[in-house]
Motif scaffolding. Structure first.
Motif, PDB file in Angstrom:
ATOM      1  N   ARG A   2       0.822  -1.205   0.000  1.00  0.00           N
ATOM      2  CA  ARG A   2       0.000   0.000   0.000  1.00  0.00           C
ATOM      3  C   ARG A   2       0.863   1.264   0.000  1.00  0.00           C
ATOM      4  NH1 ARG A   2      -4.774  -1.154   4.483  1.00  0.00           N
ATOM      5  NH2 ARG A   2      -5.501  -3.151   3.655  1.00  0.00           N
ATOM      6  N   VAL A   3       0.252   2.359  -0.455  1.00  0.00           N
ATOM      7  CA  VAL A   3       0.947   3.646  -0.384  1.00  0.00           C
ATOM      8  C   VAL A   3       0.297   4.496   0.703  1.00  0.00           C
ATOM      9  CG1 VAL A   3       1.597   3.597  -2.805  1.00  0.00           C
ATOM     10  CG2 VAL A   3      -0.510   4.752  -2.135  1.00  0.00           C
ATOM     11  N   LEU A   4       1.103   5.352   1.316  1.00  0.00           N
ATOM     12  CA  LEU A   4       0.583   6.350   2.252  1.00  0.00           C
ATOM     13  C   LEU A   4       0.509   7.660   1.476  1.00  0.00           C
ATOM     14  CD1 LEU A   4      -0.294   6.963   5.192  1.00  0.00           C
ATOM     15  CD2 LEU A   4       2.051   7.732   5.605  1.00  0.00           C
ATOM     16  N   ALA A   5      -0.686   7.996   1.012  1.00  0.00           N
ATOM     17  CA  ALA A   5      -0.863   9.212   0.218  1.00  0.00           C
ATOM     18  C   ALA A   5      -1.229  10.394   1.099  1.00  0.00           C
ATOM     19  CB  ALA A   5      -1.925   8.990  -0.852  1.00  0.00           C
ATOM     20  N   GLN A   6      -2.077  10.173   2.093  1.00  0.00           N
ATOM     21  CA  GLN A   6      -2.490  11.259   2.985  1.00  0.00           C
ATOM     22  C   GLN A   6      -1.804  11.085   4.331  1.00  0.00           C
ATOM     23  OE1 GLN A   6      -6.702  11.816   3.270  1.00  0.00           O
ATOM     24  NE2 GLN A   6      -6.537  13.606   4.607  1.00  0.00           N
ATOM     25  N   ASN A   7      -1.078  12.112   4.747  1.00  0.00           N
ATOM     26  CA  ASN A   7      -0.303  12.001   5.986  1.00  0.00           C
ATOM     27  C   ASN A   7      -0.508  13.191   6.922  1.00  0.00           C
ATOM     28  OD1 ASN A   7       0.984  13.825   4.298  1.00  0.00           O
ATOM     29  ND2 ASN A   7       3.056  13.125   4.779  1.00  0.00           N
ATOM     30  N   ASN A   8      -1.558  13.976   6.684  1.00  0.00           N
ATOM     31  CA  ASN A   8      -1.779  15.172   7.508  1.00  0.00           C
ATOM     32  C   ASN A   8      -2.979  15.049   8.433  1.00  0.00           C
ATOM     33  OD1 ASN A   8      -3.796  15.273   5.610  1.00  0.00           O
ATOM     34  ND2 ASN A   8      -3.434  17.407   5.011  1.00  0.00           N
ATOM     35  N   ASP A   9      -3.495  13.832   8.614  1.00  0.00           N
ATOM     36  CA  ASP A   9      -4.694  13.653   9.437  1.00  0.00           C
ATOM     37  C   ASP A   9      -4.517  12.585  10.508  1.00  0.00           C
ATOM     38  OD1 ASP A   9      -4.537  11.510   7.723  1.00  0.00           O
ATOM     39  OD2 ASP A   9      -6.680  11.476   7.226  1.00  0.00           O
ATOM     40  N   LEU A  10      -3.281  12.349  10.919  1.00  0.00           N
ATOM     41  CA  LEU A  10      -3.020  11.352  11.962  1.00  0.00           C
ATOM     42  C   LEU A  10      -3.386  11.921  13.335  1.00  0.00           C
ATOM     43  CD1 LEU A  10       0.398  10.143  10.575  1.00  0.00           C
ATOM     44  CD2 LEU A  10      -1.702   8.800  10.630  1.00  0.00           C
ATOM     45  N   PRO A  11      -3.846  11.080  14.262  1.00  0.00           N
ATOM     46  CA  PRO A  11      -4.288  11.572  15.573  1.00  0.00           C
ATOM     47  C   PRO A  11      -3.143  11.823  16.554  1.00  0.00           C
ATOM     48  CG  PRO A  11      -4.616   9.209  15.461  1.00  0.00           C
ATOM     49  CD  PRO A  11      -4.111   9.634  14.097  1.00  0.00           C
ATOM     50  N   ILE A  12      -2.147  12.580  16.105  1.00  0.00           N
ATOM     51  CA  ILE A  12      -0.988  12.900  16.941  1.00  0.00           C
ATOM     52  C   ILE A  12      -1.321  14.112  17.812  1.00  0.00           C
ATOM     53  CG2 ILE A  12       1.427  13.656  16.899  1.00  0.00           C
ATOM     54  CD1 ILE A  12       1.655  12.150  14.189  1.00  0.00           C
ATOM     55  N   ARG A  13      -0.965  14.041  19.086  1.00  0.00           N
ATOM     56  CA  ARG A  13      -1.291  15.128  20.013  1.00  0.00           C
ATOM     57  C   ARG A  13      -0.458  16.371  19.684  1.00  0.00           C
ATOM     58  NH1 ARG A  13      -1.396  12.262  24.412  1.00  0.00           N
ATOM     59  NH2 ARG A  13       0.801  12.545  24.988  1.00  0.00           N
ATOM     60  N   THR A  14      -1.152  17.434  19.336  1.00  0.00           N
ATOM     61  CA  THR A  14      -0.497  18.688  18.996  1.00  0.00           C
ATOM     62  C   THR A  14      -1.437  19.842  19.291  1.00  0.00           C
ATOM     63  OG1 THR A  14       0.511  19.979  17.204  1.00  0.00           O
ATOM     64  CG2 THR A  14      -1.296  18.523  16.601  1.00  0.00           C
ATOM     65  N   GLU A  15      -0.865  21.009  19.563  1.00  0.00           N
ATOM     66  CA  GLU A  15      -1.661  22.208  19.808  1.00  0.00           C
ATOM     67  C   GLU A  15      -1.535  23.192  18.654  1.00  0.00           C
ATOM     68  OE1 GLU A  15      -0.040  23.513  23.510  1.00  0.00           O
ATOM     69  OE2 GLU A  15      -1.175  22.050  24.704  1.00  0.00           O
ATOM     70  N   GLN A  16      -0.844  22.790  17.596  1.00  0.00           N
ATOM     71  CA  GLN A  16      -0.651  23.649  16.437  1.00  0.00           C
ATOM     72  C   GLN A  16      -1.231  22.979  15.196  1.00  0.00           C
ATOM     73  OE1 GLN A  16       3.383  25.247  16.027  1.00  0.00           O
ATOM     74  NE2 GLN A  16       3.857  24.611  18.117  1.00  0.00           N
ATOM     75  N   SER A  17      -1.445  23.768  14.165  1.00  0.00           N
ATOM     76  CA  SER A  17      -1.935  23.200  12.918  1.00  0.00           C
ATOM     77  C   SER A  17      -0.833  22.359  12.284  1.00  0.00           C
ATOM     78  CB  SER A  17      -2.370  24.312  11.960  1.00  0.00           C
ATOM     79  OG  SER A  17      -1.287  25.191  11.687  1.00  0.00           O
ATOM     80  N   GLU A 357       2.351   3.326  21.406  1.00  0.00           N
ATOM     81  CA  GLU A 357       3.021   2.392  22.321  1.00  0.00           C
ATOM     82  C   GLU A 357       4.423   2.841  22.707  1.00  0.00           C
ATOM     83  OE1 GLU A 357       2.927  -1.397  20.412  1.00  0.00           O
ATOM     84  OE2 GLU A 357       0.724  -1.598  20.550  1.00  0.00           O
ATOM     85  N   GLU A 358       5.169   3.424  21.782  1.00  0.00           N
ATOM     86  CA  GLU A 358       6.569   3.748  22.071  1.00  0.00           C
ATOM     87  C   GLU A 358       6.779   5.181  22.531  1.00  0.00           C
ATOM     88  OE1 GLU A 358       9.387   2.589  19.129  1.00  0.00           O
ATOM     89  OE2 GLU A 358       8.439   0.645  18.748  1.00  0.00           O
ATOM     90  N   LEU A 359       5.989   6.125  21.999  1.00  0.00           N
ATOM     91  CA  LEU A 359       6.220   7.528  22.330  1.00  0.00           C
ATOM     92  C   LEU A 359       5.093   8.156  23.125  1.00  0.00           C
ATOM     93  CD1 LEU A 359       7.789   8.843  18.989  1.00  0.00           C
ATOM     94  CD2 LEU A 359       8.928   7.851  20.966  1.00  0.00           C
ATOM     95  N   GLY A 360       3.917   7.539  23.148  1.00  0.00           N
ATOM     96  CA  GLY A 360       2.808   8.043  23.955  1.00  0.00           C
ATOM     97  C   GLY A 360       2.310   9.408  23.531  1.00  0.00           C
ATOM     98  N   ILE A 361       2.175   9.619  22.206  1.00  0.00           N
ATOM     99  CA  ILE A 361       1.791  10.949  21.730  1.00  0.00           C
ATOM    100  C   ILE A 361       0.521  10.916  20.872  1.00  0.00           C
ATOM    101  CG2 ILE A 361       4.094  11.995  21.844  1.00  0.00           C
ATOM    102  CD1 ILE A 361       4.399  11.341  18.858  1.00  0.00           C
ATOM    103  N   ILE A 362      -0.205   9.801  20.931  1.00  0.00           N
ATOM    104  CA  ILE A 362      -1.472   9.708  20.213  1.00  0.00           C
ATOM    105  C   ILE A 362      -2.603  10.222  21.107  1.00  0.00           C
ATOM    106  CG2 ILE A 362      -3.152   8.124  19.171  1.00  0.00           C
ATOM    107  CD1 ILE A 362      -0.682   8.647  17.453  1.00  0.00           C
TER     108      ILE A 362
END
Length: 364
Positions: A2-17, A357-362
């Motif tokens: 598979r290809v990863l085409a969209q990579n800007n919508d992951l549920p990573i914890r952030t306070e910025q766009s 699991e490894e970084l705890g940032i989701i």
């Protein structure tokens, strides 16, 4: 695969766009997560440094446009993992050679970097060992001075140059700098950089020579190893910036990617010795695209950008064009790293799992 085409919508914890570029998306972490990871993972960054998760996609950019192929193929299988693996290999070699570190702190997944925020210098750091591409086109038009360097007469296309040339260009539009037109991607000389070092975001005039030294030394490290693999390292683009180390001192470091088929020209050495140029880089796709287009001038004439964007948006390429790029990238990555490329079958799910699991940032 598979290809990863969209990579800007992951549920990573952030306070910025999320900042989404042509290929990579950047998620700036919270201050708390940055400080925690610097301490837990013992990163070589100041405790107050800002960190980000940089996720590379498999999207394919060329001639400043994005391209897709038949069968819903919105990227190149294995491309993102290949670029990350190659860059990681060269950054490791640079460290072993005592050059400088990069902004990459960790690679928790083949498509993911943990990076430290850096303050970029405003140039594309370009080095050329052969006369080809834009330099050849300018030379063929009769130009003999390139970035303040005088080229000799009677050079022929794709010829090896006597010396490695440092030929920087502007990164973005520079305003108010004498002798520098206010447009993007303008060639500049080392003398202009030394004179106007502050405008280009250097922290000192001596750092202009320091970046050039890091560029040339990095080029030589790559070229020597590439040569042993039966390849020719033709030219490349590096990026540099400043990052704060553990002691709170700003260091000039390597940024972005280095020595990849996206940022460099790589030729087959055996074919070159026989008078042929066989590309093992994105240049091969560019040439295939020029041959595919009914009017290739659209792709190279910057005065026809609207037509170019319309052509790219409305064009669905043959699937084989994407698969040819895939083969090129995976092959060169495996040659350089000396191991099979780690390509995820379910990239999005794997990235989320690793970051949880490894970084705890989701996000919960």
């Amino acid at each position: 695969m598979r290809v990863l085409a969209q990579n800007n919508d992951l549920p990573i914890r952030t306070e910025q766009s999320v900042h989404s570029g042509k290929v990579r998306s950047v998620y700036w972490l919270t201050k708390a997560d940055s400080a925690r990871l610097i301490k837990e993972r013992d990163y070589p960054a100041h405790p107050s440094a800002e960190l980000a998760i940089m996720v590379i996609s498999d999207r394919l950019s060329a001639f400043e446009c994005m391209w897709r192929a038949e069968g819903g193929l919105d990227g190149v299988p294995g491309k993102g993992a290949a670029l990350n693996a190659i860059s990681g290999h060269w950054f490791q070699r640079f460290g072993e050679a005592g050059l400088a570190r990069s902004h990459i702190l960790e690679t928790p997944h083949p498509l993911v970097w943990v990076v430290q925020r850096a303050k970029p210098i405003m140039i594309e750091a370009i080095a050329r060992q052969y006369i080809t591409g834009s330099m050849w086109r300018a030379y063929e038009r009769g130009e003999r001075e390139f970035c303040g360097i005088r080229l000799p007469e009677a050079l022929v296309r794709d010829q090896r140059l006597e010396h490695l040339l440092i030929t920087p260009s502007t990164k973005g539009i520079m305003t108010g700098v004498p002798d520098v037109p206010e447009v993007d991607d303008v060639n500049v000389s080392q003398d202009i950089l030394r004179t106007h070092w502050e405008a280009f975001k250097f922290q000192s005039a001596t750092d202009v020579d320091h970046y050039a030294s890091l560029l040339a030394s990095g080029f030589e490290v790559i070229a020597e190893e590439i040569d042993s693999l039966g390849q020719v390292f033709v030219d490349t683009k590096f990026e540099f910036g400043y990052a704060t180390n553990r002691d709170g001192v700003d260091e000039l470091i390597y940024m972005d990617e280095v020595g990849t088929p996206d940022s460099s020209r790589i030729w087959d050495a055996k074919a070159y010795a026989q008078g042929q140029v066989v590309e093992n880089s994105k240049e091969g796709f560019r040439q295939a695209l020029l041959a595919y287009a009914d009017d290739p001038d659209i792709l190279i004439n910057k005065d026809r950008m609207d037509e170019r964007y319309a052509f790219a948006t409305g064009t669905v390429l043959p699937r084989q064009m994407m698969m040819d790029v895939s083969s090129t990238y995976i092959d060169i990555a495996e040659r350089i790293t000396g191991r099979p490329l780690d390509v995820s079958e379910n990239p999005r799910d794997d990235i989320v799992r690793v970051l949880r699991e490894e970084l705890g940032i989701i996000q919960n």
